[in-house]
Design a protein around this motif. Structure first.
Motif, PDB file in Angstrom:
ATOM      1  N   THR A 179       0.815  -1.215   0.000  1.00 24.64           N
ATOM      2  CA  THR A 179       0.000   0.000   0.000  1.00 24.64           C
ATOM      3  C   THR A 179       0.848   1.263   0.000  1.00 24.64           C
ATOM      4  O   THR A 179       0.615   2.192   0.755  1.00 24.64           O
ATOM      5  CB  THR A 179      -0.948   0.012   1.214  1.00 24.64           C
ATOM      6  OG1 THR A 179      -1.564   1.276   1.303  1.00 24.64           O
ATOM      7  CG2 THR A 179      -0.172  -0.238   2.495  1.00 24.64           C
ATOM      8  N   ILE A 191     -11.515  -9.540  12.578  1.00 21.58           N
ATOM      9  CA  ILE A 191     -10.496  -9.086  11.643  1.00 21.58           C
ATOM     10  C   ILE A 191      -9.680  -8.001  12.296  1.00 21.58           C
ATOM     11  O   ILE A 191     -10.215  -7.139  12.978  1.00 21.58           O
ATOM     12  CB  ILE A 191     -11.142  -8.482  10.391  1.00 21.58           C
ATOM     13  CG1 ILE A 191     -12.076  -9.495   9.756  1.00 21.58           C
ATOM     14  CG2 ILE A 191     -10.097  -8.034   9.403  1.00 21.58           C
ATOM     15  CD1 ILE A 191     -13.026  -8.863   8.795  1.00 21.58           C
ATOM     16  N   ASN A 242      -6.126  -5.382  11.404  1.00 22.18           N
ATOM     17  CA  ASN A 242      -5.080  -5.072  10.445  1.00 22.18           C
ATOM     18  C   ASN A 242      -4.014  -4.209  11.089  1.00 22.18           C
ATOM     19  O   ASN A 242      -4.204  -3.669  12.170  1.00 22.18           O
ATOM     20  CB  ASN A 242      -5.664  -4.385   9.219  1.00 22.18           C
ATOM     21  CG  ASN A 242      -6.339  -3.084   9.586  1.00 22.18           C
ATOM     22  OD1 ASN A 242      -5.753  -2.255  10.275  1.00 22.18           O
ATOM     23  ND2 ASN A 242      -7.573  -2.916   9.154  1.00 22.18           N
ATOM     24  N   LYS A 251      -7.192   2.187  -2.273  1.00 18.73           N
ATOM     25  CA  LYS A 251      -7.417   0.774  -2.540  1.00 18.73           C
ATOM     26  C   LYS A 251      -8.682   0.293  -1.849  1.00 18.73           C
ATOM     27  O   LYS A 251      -8.959   0.654  -0.714  1.00 18.73           O
ATOM     28  CB  LYS A 251      -6.238  -0.027  -1.998  1.00 18.73           C
ATOM     29  CG  LYS A 251      -6.019  -1.340  -2.698  1.00 18.73           C
ATOM     30  CD  LYS A 251      -4.633  -1.870  -2.398  1.00 18.73           C
ATOM     31  CE  LYS A 251      -4.040  -2.607  -3.565  1.00 18.73           C
ATOM     32  NZ  LYS A 251      -2.603  -2.805  -3.424  1.00 18.73           N
ATOM     33  N   GLU A 293     -10.384  -3.505  -1.298  1.00 18.87           N
ATOM     34  CA  GLU A 293     -10.227  -4.944  -1.561  1.00 18.87           C
ATOM     35  C   GLU A 293     -11.401  -5.720  -0.998  1.00 18.87           C
ATOM     36  O   GLU A 293     -12.003  -5.326  -0.006  1.00 18.87           O
ATOM     37  CB  GLU A 293      -8.947  -5.465  -0.894  1.00 18.87           C
ATOM     38  CG  GLU A 293      -7.674  -4.874  -1.409  1.00 18.87           C
ATOM     39  CD  GLU A 293      -6.854  -5.884  -2.201  1.00 18.87           C
ATOM     40  OE1 GLU A 293      -7.099  -7.103  -2.058  1.00 18.87           O
ATOM     41  OE2 GLU A 293      -5.978  -5.442  -2.977  1.00 18.87           O
ATOM     42  N   VAL A 307     -14.717  -9.813   3.588  1.00 16.66           N
ATOM     43  CA  VAL A 307     -14.123  -8.673   4.270  1.00 16.66           C
ATOM     44  C   VAL A 307     -13.871  -7.577   3.253  1.00 16.66           C
ATOM     45  O   VAL A 307     -13.256  -7.826   2.217  1.00 16.66           O
ATOM     46  CB  VAL A 307     -12.783  -9.051   4.929  1.00 16.66           C
ATOM     47  CG1 VAL A 307     -12.148  -7.808   5.542  1.00 16.66           C
ATOM     48  CG2 VAL A 307     -12.988 -10.107   5.976  1.00 16.66           C
ATOM     49  N   LEU A 327     -11.934  -4.083   2.589  1.00 16.15           N
ATOM     50  CA  LEU A 327     -10.775  -3.396   3.140  1.00 16.15           C
ATOM     51  C   LEU A 327     -10.607  -2.097   2.374  1.00 16.15           C
ATOM     52  O   LEU A 327     -10.612  -2.096   1.141  1.00 16.15           O
ATOM     53  CB  LEU A 327      -9.541  -4.275   2.956  1.00 16.15           C
ATOM     54  CG  LEU A 327      -8.296  -3.904   3.731  1.00 16.15           C
ATOM     55  CD1 LEU A 327      -8.505  -4.202   5.198  1.00 16.15           C
ATOM     56  CD2 LEU A 327      -7.109  -4.679   3.203  1.00 16.15           C
ATOM     57  N   ILE A 345      -8.184   1.329   2.040  1.00 15.63           N
ATOM     58  CA  ILE A 345      -6.935   1.970   2.422  1.00 15.63           C
ATOM     59  C   ILE A 345      -6.909   3.357   1.810  1.00 15.63           C
ATOM     60  O   ILE A 345      -7.295   3.540   0.659  1.00 15.63           O
ATOM     61  CB  ILE A 345      -5.726   1.151   1.919  1.00 15.63           C
ATOM     62  CG1 ILE A 345      -5.837  -0.294   2.419  1.00 15.63           C
ATOM     63  CG2 ILE A 345      -4.420   1.765   2.396  1.00 15.63           C
ATOM     64  CD1 ILE A 345      -4.739  -1.195   1.920  1.00 15.63           C
ATOM     65  N   ILE A 357      -6.440   2.557   7.465  1.00 17.60           N
ATOM     66  CA  ILE A 357      -7.068   1.342   6.985  1.00 17.60           C
ATOM     67  C   ILE A 357      -8.297   1.056   7.813  1.00 17.60           C
ATOM     68  O   ILE A 357      -8.292   1.216   9.027  1.00 17.60           O
ATOM     69  CB  ILE A 357      -6.118   0.147   7.153  1.00 17.60           C
ATOM     70  CG1 ILE A 357      -4.810   0.434   6.440  1.00 17.60           C
ATOM     71  CG2 ILE A 357      -6.751  -1.116   6.609  1.00 17.60           C
ATOM     72  CD1 ILE A 357      -3.731  -0.495   6.874  1.00 17.60           C
ATOM     73  N   ARG A 358      -9.313   0.618   7.175  1.00 17.99           N
ATOM     74  CA  ARG A 358     -10.495   0.148   7.906  1.00 17.99           C
ATOM     75  C   ARG A 358     -11.019  -1.074   7.208  1.00 17.99           C
ATOM     76  O   ARG A 358     -10.892  -1.227   5.999  1.00 17.99           O
ATOM     77  CB  ARG A 358     -11.587   1.214   7.924  1.00 17.99           C
ATOM     78  CG  ARG A 358     -11.245   2.403   8.732  1.00 17.99           C
ATOM     79  CD  ARG A 358     -12.445   3.315   8.835  1.00 17.99           C
ATOM     80  NE  ARG A 358     -13.108   3.133  10.101  1.00 17.99           N
ATOM     81  CZ  ARG A 358     -12.701   3.681  11.221  1.00 17.99           C
ATOM     82  NH1 ARG A 358     -11.634   4.430  11.232  1.00 17.99           N
ATOM     83  NH2 ARG A 358     -13.349   3.482  12.344  1.00 17.99           N
ATOM     84  N   ASN A 359     -11.654  -1.936   7.993  1.00 19.38           N
ATOM     85  CA  ASN A 359     -12.257  -3.097   7.362  1.00 19.38           C
ATOM     86  C   ASN A 359     -13.649  -3.307   7.908  1.00 19.38           C
ATOM     87  O   ASN A 359     -14.040  -2.741   8.912  1.00 19.38           O
ATOM     88  CB  ASN A 359     -11.394  -4.334   7.579  1.00 19.38           C
ATOM     89  CG  ASN A 359     -11.220  -4.643   9.041  1.00 19.38           C
ATOM     90  OD1 ASN A 359     -12.198  -4.694   9.785  1.00 19.38           O
ATOM     91  ND2 ASN A 359      -9.985  -4.820   9.469  1.00 19.38           N
ATOM     92  N   LYS A 360     -14.355  -4.137   7.231  1.00 15.18           N
ATOM     93  CA  LYS A 360     -15.754  -4.357   7.575  1.00 15.18           C
ATOM     94  C   LYS A 360     -16.157  -5.703   7.000  1.00 15.18           C
ATOM     95  O   LYS A 360     -15.772  -6.058   5.896  1.00 15.18           O
ATOM     96  CB  LYS A 360     -16.599  -3.257   6.949  1.00 15.18           C
ATOM     97  CG  LYS A 360     -18.062  -3.337   7.289  1.00 15.18           C
ATOM     98  CD  LYS A 360     -18.784  -2.141   6.760  1.00 15.18           C
ATOM     99  CE  LYS A 360     -20.287  -2.418   6.792  1.00 15.18           C
ATOM    100  NZ  LYS A 360     -20.748  -2.883   8.116  1.00 15.18           N
TER     101      LYS A 360
END
Lengths: 351, 351
Positions: A151, A167, A169, B145, B147, B157, B159, B161, B167-170
């Motif tokens: 990234t 999850i 990161n 990004k 993903e 998931v 992701l 960025i 960064i965050r995810n869900k």
DNA sequence: ATTAGCACTCAAAGAAAAAGAGTGCTAACA
DNA sequence: TGTTAGCACTCTTTTTCTTTGAGTGCTAAT
């Protein structure tokens, strides 16, 4: 009940009724309760004098105490204990209440932990207390996936996913950019060596072994593995969450300094207090050692998945808590959650 | 200084000295300060009577006030203002102090936001106050990004960025499993349509447009796009963070109920108060409208990147804060951070 | 076994008095 | 004219004493 059989029955029905009435009243008012107050209750048909005699006995037995000679009585810890175990009439939940509680649960929660936390939030609002959640999913969940995603210049995102759907990161900054080959190696290496490893078993030692066994890739990839290790730690540290602390801060009968101190090391404190060997419902009082907040009690109820303990939901409130309301709420919610996380599995299986 | 020129000099040197001394003393003790106390100070060489006369003048000018007739004086808001602007002697930081502050900064922080937050944590411990961070990086950062990573039956998931390294995810639970083709389409579609979009411009409208333009994939992928939208929201909501609230709770001169109320809608409150048009250092008092916590002040200092405001770091403390210590700390830290996040860029460029 | 009656206790609330900190003013002083 | 000692005055804080009232325990009557 059983007292009437074997043991000489020290507490006849009337004394039990009086004790219950005293505690009921104290929970509502917070003031010492006198004989007159009790005598004026509809279903008590004896005079204040009689009640005084009974209360004296209850005091001798250690269920009540007097702040000073000319005051009414307040419950002792054993008084509360008896009240919770035998005396209080835990109201059966009405259908509306059940519905209301059901609506509080986030059925769309992606993970069991999130579901439990939604219950925690709701419960803290309903009870005006703090709530505590112990996610022991780290003990259950294994690593299902570790990904590296480039990234930016020398920047990589590590992504760890566990079987319970959690999850995390982490960004790693490396000294060099990775070649495609290196990235592929790392992904493969992770899949081969970490997939299926329980999150709480991923120690630094294991990581060091893995690093050592990586051969030529060692130098470049070691920082990434270190990141993986930290990610796993993150899962473990996340075990205990308290919400609704503000509800406690607002109360005058609880010392806010002690709340702060409790929050500072809640992990330790709560961990020490939650005894897995206990039954599914456990009521802890502040006297029971270790619990920093004076004059408070904690009620916790276990959530199970396939028989094993999968989490704990609890309420932290003042000693004079409306147990008869809170305990059914708590039991209902943990019961529902237990059902739901089992359902989920069926859901998956029947597919 | 300039007062001595144009305007008739209402405040001669001695009065300024006395005002400063009163405020200094009040900051330390929190008690009204009397003429005797001031007279006993080493560099004051006049009698209590003289000081009384001067204090009466200072009161008339609105810099001091008396809680009641027979008490000493306490500073008014304008008193504090003058003190901060002209009177206090902001101690130059010693080399040790500078080093100590440098050590507090997490040089390895992967993002600017994380760096600022490390400063915030440290500052709250050093000053025994709450600190506040306003990350306005959402305004700066664009999506780099998005993903999708499959992680179980119908579970994915997401992701996201950003250019600032956040960064965050869900987790998204879909109705169907995605085919490889669908996943590829989604990745491509995201890359084409969202890369470079500023995080705070990603509105629901845009997402709806994107969904509408997806054609056959619409039905299956819409939930994912919704997830993307929520992720972006997450970045925006994350703007303001307060830490060290417990330091305020411990203080007797600050109402804990008001702290709770402040924390409940800190975002609104702080947003309203931070005026970007102000200079780089801004001191707000609780009288200045909107600030829920009585008897408190907030000092904020801006962090810049390439001249533009890239964040704000602030201290929330009691009115009687040790400004002479806290302000230099704050200015030094924000200065260093400003340097560091510029350095970083050079770092990247010279590569 | 229960209860009315009554003397007794003790915290809490109130009233009165004393202490103390600090002021403003006046008059003397350099 | 600016500074200061002296003193009366004000108003909070602290202390002491008194009063009040809720609630008890005991005794004797029912």
């Amino acid at each position: 009940m059983y007292l009437q059989k074997g043991v000489i029955c020290l507490l006849d029905e009337r004394k039990r009724k009086i004790l219950a009435a005293v505690i009921d009243a104290y929970i509502v008012t917070g003031e010492p309760v006198g004989s007159k107050t009790i005598a004026s209750l509809p279903d008590i048909r004896v005079s204040p004098a009689t009640i005084r005699n009974d209360m004296a006995v209850l005091e001798q037995l250690g269920y009540l105490e007097q702040p000073h000679t000319s005051a009414g009585r307040i419950p002792t810890y054993s008084g509360y204990r008896l009240y919770i175990d035998e005396l209080m009439n835990a109201k059966e939940l009405s259908d509306e209440e059940k519905k209301m509680l059901d609506d509080c649960l986030d059925v769309d929660a992606p993970t069991a932990d999130a579901l439990i936390e939604s219950a925690s939030k709701a419960l803290s609002e309903l009870t005006h207390c703090a709530t505590v959640v112990k996610n022991i999913s780290p003990k259950f969940s294994v690593i299902t996936k570790v990904e590296v995603i480039p990234t930016g210049k020398r920047m990589y995102v590590l992504l760890m996913i566990t079987s319970s759907g959690n999850i995390r990161n982490k960004v790693c900054r490396l000294e060099f950019d990775l070649t495609n080959e290196q990235m592929e190696f790392f992904s493969r290496y992770m899949a081969e060596n970490l997939q299926g490893v329980p999150v709480d078993e991923l120690s630094e030692e294991i990581v060091e072994q893995l690093v050592a066994a990586m051969g030529t890739y060692m130098v470049t990839l070691a920082p990434l593995l270190k990141g993986v290790c930290e990610l796993a730690e993150g899962f473990r540290d996340n075990e205990i969450k308290v919400s609704g602390e503000k509800n406690l801060l607002a109360r005058r009968d609880i010392n806010s300094g002690q709340i702060v101190r409790f929050l500072e090391n809640k992990n330790e404190v709560v961990k020490n207090m939650l005894d897995d060997s206990f039954g599914d419902l456990q009521v802890v009082f502040s006297e029971d050692g270790g619990f920093v907040i004076e004059n408070s009690s904690m009620i916790v109820s276990k959530i199970r998945k396939d028989g094993e303990i999968a989490g704990t939901l609890g309420v932290i409130g003042p000693m004079r808590l409306d147990y008869a309301k809170v305990i059914p709420y708590l039991e209902y919610l943990t019961g529902r959650i237990t059902e739901m996380i089992s359902e989920e599995d069926q859901d998956d299986e029947d597919k």
